[in-house]
Design a protein around this motif. Sequence first.
Motif: not given
Length: 92
Positions: A31-52
């Motif tokens: 879900r966090e990766a989907a949020l990053v993608l919708l915000a225009g970010g790269n979900p394969w970088e380290v997510l804000p929570s520190g997860a990959h």
Amino acid sequence: MLPLWFAIVAVHRVFVFVSQGWVGVDVRIYREAALVLLAGGNPWEVLPSGAHFAAPPPTLLFFLPTAFVPLPVASVAIIAICMASGVFVVRR
């Protein structure tokens, strides 16, 4: 006797997983990766929570709807879908 032992161990593990916050951990990451993608970010970088996020790109398509609902709702929905899928496969 073996089914009883299996049930006892399974219930114990469910309680341990729930108490330690491990239930739905994958849903949180996806879900966090989907949020990053919708915000225009790269979900394969380290997510804000520190997860990959390490899944292939088509996986995000399935989890995009989870970005529009609160995390508890998304977690319950995904867990219910997984359980229903398991029951369908076993009964088939």
